[in-house]
Design an enzyme around this catalytic site. Structure first.
Site, PDB file in Angstrom:
ATOM      1  N   LYS A 259     -15.113  17.029  11.300  1.00 34.48           N
ATOM      2  CA  LYS A 259     -16.121  16.875  12.346  1.00 34.48           C
ATOM      3  C   LYS A 259     -16.469  18.256  12.888  1.00 34.48           C
ATOM      4  O   LYS A 259     -15.702  18.849  13.637  1.00 34.48           O
ATOM      5  CB  LYS A 259     -15.611  15.949  13.444  1.00 34.48           C
ATOM      6  CG  LYS A 259     -15.461  14.541  12.906  1.00 34.48           C
ATOM      7  CD  LYS A 259     -15.011  13.547  13.940  1.00 34.48           C
ATOM      8  CE  LYS A 259     -14.864  12.188  13.272  1.00 34.48           C
ATOM      9  NZ  LYS A 259     -13.571  11.571  13.478  1.00 34.48           N
TER      10      LYS A 259
ATOM     11  N   THR B 213       0.856  -1.185   0.000  1.00 35.43           N
ATOM     12  CA  THR B 213       0.000   0.000   0.000  1.00 35.43           C
ATOM     13  C   THR B 213       0.890   1.232   0.000  1.00 35.43           C
ATOM     14  O   THR B 213       2.054   1.157   0.398  1.00 35.43           O
ATOM     15  CB  THR B 213      -0.867   0.037   1.270  1.00 35.43           C
ATOM     16  OG1 THR B 213       0.022   0.052   2.398  1.00 35.43           O
ATOM     17  CG2 THR B 213      -1.752  -1.178   1.367  1.00 35.43           C
TER      18      THR B 213
END
Ligand code: AMP
Length: 540
Positions: free
Chosen positions: A440, A186
Site C-alpha cells: 500500500k 491448509t
C-alpha cells in the site's frame, strides 16, 4: 413438487465401480517408493480397494473415523482414497512437507485412528508417533520384504499383509451424499493449519466440473499424470476425475525431478499433466538443455501460485503444449477458475490472447465469484478495479473442521478467499496479491505478483519476491528480492531499468537486494511472512 428421478446419492465409490466395470482394462501405472514400476488396471484397483475396505473394517474403522495418509502419488495411495471414503470413513491426506509441530497439530486435531505412510516417511513417523496417542496403528505402505528390521513404532502393520488377509468382495455402503469423505489442512503460513472437510457430493460435483472442456478437458483417450501431490488438495481432484472419464492414470511416486517425469511422459504416452510453476520451470530447463520435445503431451495445467507469463509462453511456443493457468485453494476443492479463451478471443492478435491466458481465468460451473471493496461493496468487472475476492458454491468450504466459532466463516453465503483480484468484462479473473501481501503506497495498491512476474522475465533472474517495506512518505514501498541464476551478474540498476515502460513509474521498486535463496511454504509458495520479518528493519 419433487422431481420423480431416482434418488441416487453421489458417492466416491461409484467412480471406481464405474471405471472397474466400463474401463476394466484401462491401466494405472505407478512408480513405487521401493523402486520400479507397478502396473495394473481399474479392475484390479477396484478389487484391491475392496480388500482394503475389508481390512479397515477388521481394524475397527467405521463411519466418520479419520484415516490418515503420508504418501506420494502411487497406486496404494489411490486405493486408500477409494477404500477409506468408500466405506464411509474420512481419508485425511497429510502434507509431509509441513513442519513437525504442524504435522502433530494436524494429526491430533483430526484424531486420526490409523496412519498409512510410504517408506520415505518412516524416520518422520518414528519421531511423530510418541506424540500421537490416538493413532492405534501405523501402516507401512509396502510388502513384507521391505519392512524395516527394527523400528521404534509401537504398532507397525504391513499394507500388503493387511490386503492379503482379506477377500476382494465388499459391498460399498450407500449413505447420504453430504457424508464427509476426505480432509485436507491448509498450509497455515500465519495461523495453525485449518481443516477443510469435503463431502461425497462436493467431490463428485468437483469431478464433473474438472472434466469440462474449458477445465481439464480429459476423456477416455487421455493419459493423465498428476505431478501435483495427492497429499495437497487431493491432487486437484485428479484421482477422482480419471475414473469418471476412464483415463489411463500414471502416478509418478517420489520422483518429481524433470528427468524422471520426462521419462514417464514419454514411456507411458502421457497427454495431460498438472502441477505448480516450480515443477514446470525445472522441466522447461531440462527440455531446453537437451533440446527435447514431448512425443504425446498436449495439455498441462499450472496453478497453486501465480504462473509467470514467460513460463506459459515458453511451453506454448517452444514445446507446443497448451498450458492453462488455473486458480484455486484448499477451500475450493480446489478448482475455481481456468484461463481458457472464448471463441470471440480467437480473432484477437496473439499478444492479446496471451494476455488473457496469463490471467487466472474464468469460473467453472459450480463456482460463483465477485470482488468487493473494504466496505463490502461489489466492484465493477472492468479488469482494472481490484478488491477482495469472494467465492461461493457447492464445492466451496462452508466452515472449517473443529472451528472455534462455527457458522462464522462465510458472510451472506460468500467465502472470503484472502486473495485480491480484478475481473474483466469477459469474466477473466486476475490475482494481484494475497490480501496480506499487497503493497500500500500512498493509499494506492501495488501488485507484488505483477512485479515478480516481470522480474523473472529477466534472463539473469532465477526467482524473485517483492515485499512492502516502511517508507516515511508513502507508508510502504516495494523492495525487490532476487535470486540470480548461477554465473549471472546483473546489477540492481539494470533490474530496475527493466521495469521501465512495463509498469506505471510509481510501481517500480525502490530497491533491490540479492539473496542466495527465498523461503517457501510446504506447498512451494513464497513465504512472505518470513521475508517481511527478515527485512523488518530495512531502510530505503
Ligand atoms: P492452497 O490452499 O495451499 O492451495 O493455497 C491457495 C492459495 O494459493 C490461493 O488463495 C492463492 O493465493 C494461491 N494461488 C493458487 N493458484 C494461484 C494462481 N494461479 N495464481 C496466484 N495465486 C494462486
Amino acid at each position: 413438487m419433487l422431481g420423480l428421478m431416482m434418488q441416487t446419492p453421489l458417492r466416491i465409490a461409484a467412480l471406481l465401480e464405474h471405471a472397474a466395470k466400463w474401463h476394466a482394462d484401462t491401466e494405472i501405472v505407478s512408480r513405487n517408493t521401493e523402486g520400479g514400476l507397478h502396473r495394473y488396471t481399474y479392475h484390479h484397483a477396484h478389487l484391491r480397494a475392496q480388500q482394503l475396505a475389508n481390512a479397515l473394517a477388521a481394524l475397527g474403522i467405521g463411519p466418520g473415523d479419520r484415516v490418515a495418509t503420508l504418501a506420494w502419488n502411487n497406486h496404494r495411495h489411490f486405493e486408500l482414497y477409494y477404500a477409506v471414503s468408500g466405506m464411509g470413513a474420512v481419508c485425511h491426506t497429510i502434507n509431509p512437507r509441513l513442519f513437525a509441530d504442524q504435522l502433530l497439530f494436524i494429526i491430533n486435531d483430526a484424531q486420526d485412528r490409523l496412519l498409512f505412510f510410504d517408506l520415505t516417511f518412516l524416520p518422520l513417523v518414528e519421531k511423530l508417533a510418541p506424540h500421537c496417542p490416538q493413532v492405534e496403528h501405523w501402516v507401512l505402505m509396502t510388502d513384507r520384504a521391505h519392512l524395516p528390521a527394527a523400528t521404534a513404532l509401537p504398532s507397525l502393520l504391513c499394507y500388503e499383509d493387511l490386503l492379503a488377509a482379506q477377500a476382494a468382495a465388499y459391498e460399498w455402503p450407500v449413505f447420504d451424499e453430504y457424508t464427509a469423505s476426505s480432509l485436507c489442512y491448509t498450509s497455515g503460513t500465519t495461523d495453525q493449519p485449518k481443516g477443510v472437510l469435503y463431502s461425497h457430493r462436493s467431490t463428485l460435483l468437483h469431478s464433473y466440473a474438472a472434466s469440462l472442456p474449458d477445465c481439464f478437458n480429459c476423456s477416455s483417450r487421455d493419459v493423465v499424470l498428476p505431478v501435483v501431490p495427492m497429499f495437497h488438495v487431493n491432487a486437484w481432484g485428479i484421482p477422482y476425475m480419471v475414473p469418471l472419464n476412464g483415463c489411463k492414470l500414471v502416478l509418478p511416486g517420489p520422483g518429481l525431478d524433470a528427468a524422471s517425469l520426462y521419462e514417464l511422459f514419454e514411456q507411458e504416452g502421457v497427454t495431460f499433466s498438472a502441477g505448480v510453476p516450480t515443477i514446470w520451470f525445472g522441466l522447461l530447463q531440462y527440455m531446453r538443455e537437451g533440446q527435447r520435445q514431448f512425443g504425446t503431451l498436449r495439455r498441462m495445467i499450472v496453478g497453486g501460485a501465480a504462473c509467470p507469463p514467460a513460463l506459459l509462453q515458453a511451453f506454448a511456443d517452444e514445446l507446443h503444449v497448451e498450458i492453462r493457468h488455473a486458480w484455486g485453494m484448499t477451500e475450493t476443492s480446489p478448482l475455481g477458475t481456468v484461463s481458457t479463451l472464448k471463441s470471440k478471443h480467437l480473432a484477437l492478435p496473439a499478444e492479446e490472447q496471451q494476455a488473457l491466458r496469463n490471467k487466472q481465468g474464468r469460473v467453472i460451473f459450480g463456482v460463483d465469484m465477485k470482488i468487493v471493496d473494504d466496505q463490502g461493496q461489489e466492484l465493477p468487472h472492468d479488469g482494472v478495479a481490484f478488491g477482495d475476492l469472494l467465492v461461493r458454491g457447492p464445492f466451496i468450504v462452508g466452515d472449517y473442521f473443529h472451528a472455534a466459532q462455527p457458522g462464522q466463516l462465510t458472510q451472506n453465503g460468500w467465502f472470503r478467499t484472502g486473495d485480491v483480484a480484478t475481473i474483466d468484462a469477459d469474466g477473466f479473473m486476475q490475482i494481484t496479491d494475497r490480501s496480506k501481501d499487497v503493497i500500500k503506497s500512498g493509499g494506492e495498491w501495488i501488485s507484488s505478483i505483477a512485479l515478480e512476474n516481470l522480474a523473472v522475465a529477466h534472463p539473469a533472474v532465477a526467482e524473485a519476491a517483492v515485499i512492502g517495506v516502511p517508507h516515511p512518505k508513502w507508508s510502504e514501498r516495494p523492495l525487490l528480492l532476487v535470486v540470480r541464476k548461477p554465473g549471472q551478474d546483473v546489477s540492481a540498476a539494470e533490474l530496475l531499468r527493466f521495469y521501465e515502460g512495463k509498469v506505471a513509474p510509481w510501481w517500480v521498486p525502490n530497491a533491490v537486494e540479492f539473496v542466495d535463496q527465498l523461503p517457501h511454504t510446504a506447498t512451494g509458495k513464497l513465504l512472505k511472512t518470513q521475508l517481511r520479518q527478515d527485512f523488518a528493519g530495512y531502510k530505503l
